[in-house]
Write an enzyme that holds these catalytic residues in place. Structure first.
Site, PDB file in Angstrom:
ATOM      1  N   THR A 164     -84.348  37.059  67.290  1.00  0.00           N
ATOM      2  CA  THR A 164     -83.751  38.371  67.045  1.00  0.00           C
ATOM      3  C   THR A 164     -84.449  39.084  65.889  1.00  0.00           C
ATOM      4  O   THR A 164     -84.885  38.449  64.924  1.00  0.00           O
ATOM      5  CB  THR A 164     -82.252  38.260  66.754  1.00  0.00           C
ATOM      6  OG1 THR A 164     -82.055  37.445  65.591  1.00  0.00           O
ATOM      7  CG2 THR A 164     -81.522  37.634  67.934  1.00  0.00           C
ATOM      8  N   ALA A 167     -79.665  43.135  63.763  1.00  0.00           N
ATOM      9  CA  ALA A 167     -78.274  42.754  63.978  1.00  0.00           C
ATOM     10  C   ALA A 167     -77.803  43.270  65.323  1.00  0.00           C
ATOM     11  O   ALA A 167     -78.192  44.351  65.777  1.00  0.00           O
ATOM     12  CB  ALA A 167     -77.394  43.330  62.864  1.00  0.00           C
ATOM     13  N   GLY A 190     -76.036  30.898  61.933  1.00  0.00           N
ATOM     14  CA  GLY A 190     -74.768  30.552  61.303  1.00  0.00           C
ATOM     15  C   GLY A 190     -73.579  31.192  61.985  1.00  0.00           C
ATOM     16  O   GLY A 190     -73.641  31.570  63.165  1.00  0.00           O
ATOM     17  N   ASP A 191     -72.494  31.349  61.234  1.00  0.00           N
ATOM     18  CA  ASP A 191     -71.257  31.880  61.796  1.00  0.00           C
ATOM     19  C   ASP A 191     -71.400  33.322  62.258  1.00  0.00           C
ATOM     20  O   ASP A 191     -70.782  33.739  63.235  1.00  0.00           O
ATOM     21  CB  ASP A 191     -70.135  31.767  60.767  1.00  0.00           C
ATOM     22  CG  ASP A 191     -69.770  30.330  60.459  1.00  0.00           C
ATOM     23  OD1 ASP A 191     -69.862  29.495  61.383  1.00  0.00           O
ATOM     24  OD2 ASP A 191     -69.397  30.034  59.315  1.00  0.00           O
ATOM     25  N   GLY A 192     -72.230  34.109  61.559  1.00  0.00           N
ATOM     26  CA  GLY A 192     -72.435  35.489  61.973  1.00  0.00           C
ATOM     27  C   GLY A 192     -73.121  35.593  63.318  1.00  0.00           C
ATOM     28  O   GLY A 192     -72.765  36.422  64.157  1.00  0.00           O
TER      29      GLY A 192
END
Length: 578
Positions: A164, A167, A190-192
């Site tokens: 990526t 965002a 991660g969590d994002g």
């Protein structure tokens, strides 16, 4: 079928002779000494075989095969204790066997391959992989290509990899591109990154089902594709709470063998905003303020959370509000029952039977969920709690992580169709500090007079009569100004903490800003003048899995087992084998 797959013979590992037996479900080999006395036995479930190849095979650091007539190599899962963590580390086991003849070698490889296909039908064959190169320590690409990709290749899994660059790129891809042919989606981050993929998967599923995910009264359709998490972020809370360790190899092996762990998801609704989803934390007050303040100190990296937490604690703020919640059945489970949601959890298993009694086709699942949920909501009685709160938080899992091994709610369940609502009333600063500190120890953080916890299916948070929620336009303006100050969409930023919003909403980039005395968000003023600042905002924001929700009033609902992960829950250390 098990009788047909049974095979038994002598095999050699190096110079040692073993008595090997394949029973269909298990493959085990026992060392035999020169007097035919049996010694140590190694047993591996067929479902945990990673793969096998003829010849003498090495995988790491790079694959090499020496094709010999009488040898074959078996790769399998090995377990070991993970030290301070609550789960088990999975490791890559490798044993090279030698046979008396080539015909016997071919017989073993044929039987093992057949058993593997028979008893592991849910294994993925083709995966869509998203790598976030900016998350955590920015090692996502290295982790995937050096540790994960070789294991996928050995297991015969093909993957389409996307690195990526901005965002919400993964979310947009999942919403718009053709996903046919893929068995699952993997996020390296991660969590994002997980939240972004979860929003994309849920949104895609509802679009295909013709459902409006922004409608609170609609029961969402469960996602068909599994999600795998290769931890490469700063905290990796979702991975830790569903596997028990943050280890890329362990997570890759769970993906390879096709493990499946259902996961509840909470939808958060506001009349003027698109729906957002949460699995680990919805936090108002303290947790919302910490996240808002941390945006001003992005240059500090992960340390900004500790610094912002200290600043918010010293401000000693509380907020007025009214919480309405729909309690879950207390006979099924309780947030104070001292149990842990582990692999094979009976509470979650029974909840699946309750939520999906006719799970043969997805249509029956959906229709049953809709009818049952509405009847439950209409028959149960809502409970109201009003007052001033230091924080209001909600979680669909324990939310454990390395820094908080037991998490926000240690007895929360992953897939029982409920969440835990934690209310912390206004208290003395030292009392609140005790509450926060207990998250890092084994002490009961709920055993305090100003703390209460409830297991619920829905909840609403509203401001007291006379309070008005301010417009959230200012946060958009402040975010736009902050975005214009960035050299590029991700330059110098940890994209795990960038905006990863709902599946059908426009991009909103977080900005540096704060509340003024009326509770308006300002992109130009600091959130804190200092610990002794006399100007206290009247409202806070919500922290939704690390994403700021720029409003106070909210309606939330738990959707039971909405997504499935390539995981099996935290394994008990008492079950360590091998």
């Amino acid at each position: 079928m098990e009788t047909d797959l049974r095979l038994e013979s002598s095999l050699w590992v190096g110079k040692k002779r073993y008595h090997a037996v394949l029973t269909g479900w298990h493959f085990h080999w026992t060392e035999v000494d020169k007097k035919n006395r049996e010694k140590k036995t190694t047993s591996v479930p067929v479902s945990e075989l990673i793969g096998l190849e003829k010849g003498q095979v090495e995988i790491l650091p790079r694959k090499s095969v020496e094709d010999t007539d009488k040898d074959f190599t078996v790769f399998y899962v090995k377990r070991s204790s993970s030290g301070g963590s609550y789960g088990l580390l999975w490791r890559f086991g490798r044993t090279q066997f030698s046979c008396a003849s080539r015909a016997l070698r071919d017989q073993w490889t044929s039987h093992l391959s057949t058993a593997l296909k028979t008893h592991s039908p849910s294994r993925p064959h083709r995966l869509l992989v998203f790598i976030n190169p900016f998350g955590g320590k920015k090692k996502g690409r290295h982790i995937y290509h050096s540790l994960v990709a070789p294991l996928f290749e050995l297991a015969g899994i093909s993957s389409h990899v996307i690195v990526t660059e901005r965002a919400n790129q993964a979310r947009d891809h999942l919403l718009k591109k053709d996903l046919s042919g893929f068995d699952g989606v993997v996020c390296v981050g991660g969590d994002g990154m997980f939240s972004e993929i979860m929003h994309g998967m849920i949104g895609r599923t509802q679009q295909e089902a013709g459902l409006s995910e922004n409608d609170l009264n609609v029961t969402l359709q469960p996602c068909n594709l599994h999600i795998g998490i290769i931890p490469a972020g700063s905290t990796d809370c979702v991975c830790f709470a569903t596997v028990g360790v943050n280890d890329p190899v362990t997570s890759a092996l769970h993906i390879i063998i096709g493990d499946s762990q259902p996961l509840d998801v909470c939808s958060a609704h506001h009349p003027m905003e698109p729906v957002r989803y949460s699995v680990s934390l919805l936090g108002y007050g303290f947790y919302g303020d910490v996240l808002a303040e941390s945006e001003r100190h992005r240059w500090m990296g992960p340390l900004r959370y500790d610094f912002s937490g200290a600043m918010v604690y010293l401000s000693s703020r509380s907020y007025a509000g009214v919480v309405h919640y729909l309690p879950a059945d207390p006979l099924l489970s309780s947030p104070r029952d001292k149990t842990r949601c582990l692999s094979g959890c009976s509470v979650c298993s029974k909840s699946r039977e309750r939520l999906f009694p006719h799970s043969t086709v997805s249509e029956s699942v959906h229709s049953f969920q809709c009818s049952q949920y509405r009847s439950d909501s209409s028959e149960a009685e809502w409970v109201s709690v009003a007052g001033r709160f230091r924080c209001v938080s909600f979680t669909c899992m324990s939310s454990s992580c390395p820094r908080s091994p037991l998490g926000l709610s240690p007895s929360a369940h992953l897939a029982d169709g409920t969440g835990d609502l934690i209310l912390v009333r206004e208290s003395h600063p030292l009392g609140f500090l005790k509450f926060l500190h207990r998250h890092t120890s084994s002490q009961d953080q709920f055993d305090l007079p100003f703390v209460e916890v409830h297991r619920v299916k829905e909840f609403r948070f509203s401001l007291p009569p006379g309070e008005e929620e301010d417009s959230c336009e200012d946060i958009e303006n402040g975010a736009t100004r902050e975005r214009e100050n960035q050299e590029s969409p991700q330059c110098g930023m940890d994209s795990e903490t960038k905006s990863r919003t709902g599946s059908q909403q426009k991009l909103t980039v977080r900005g540096s800003g704060a509340y003024n005395t009326r509770g308006n968000w300002s992109g130009e003023k600091a959130l804190f003048c200092g610990p002794c600042c006399s100007e206290t905002p009247s409202v806070s924001v919500w922290n939704c899995d690390g994403e700021i929700l720029p409003f106070s009033e909210i309606q939330c609902r738990v959707h039971g087992q909405l997504v499935h992960l390539y995981a099996r829950g935290i394994e008990d250390k008492a079950d360590v084998v091998g």
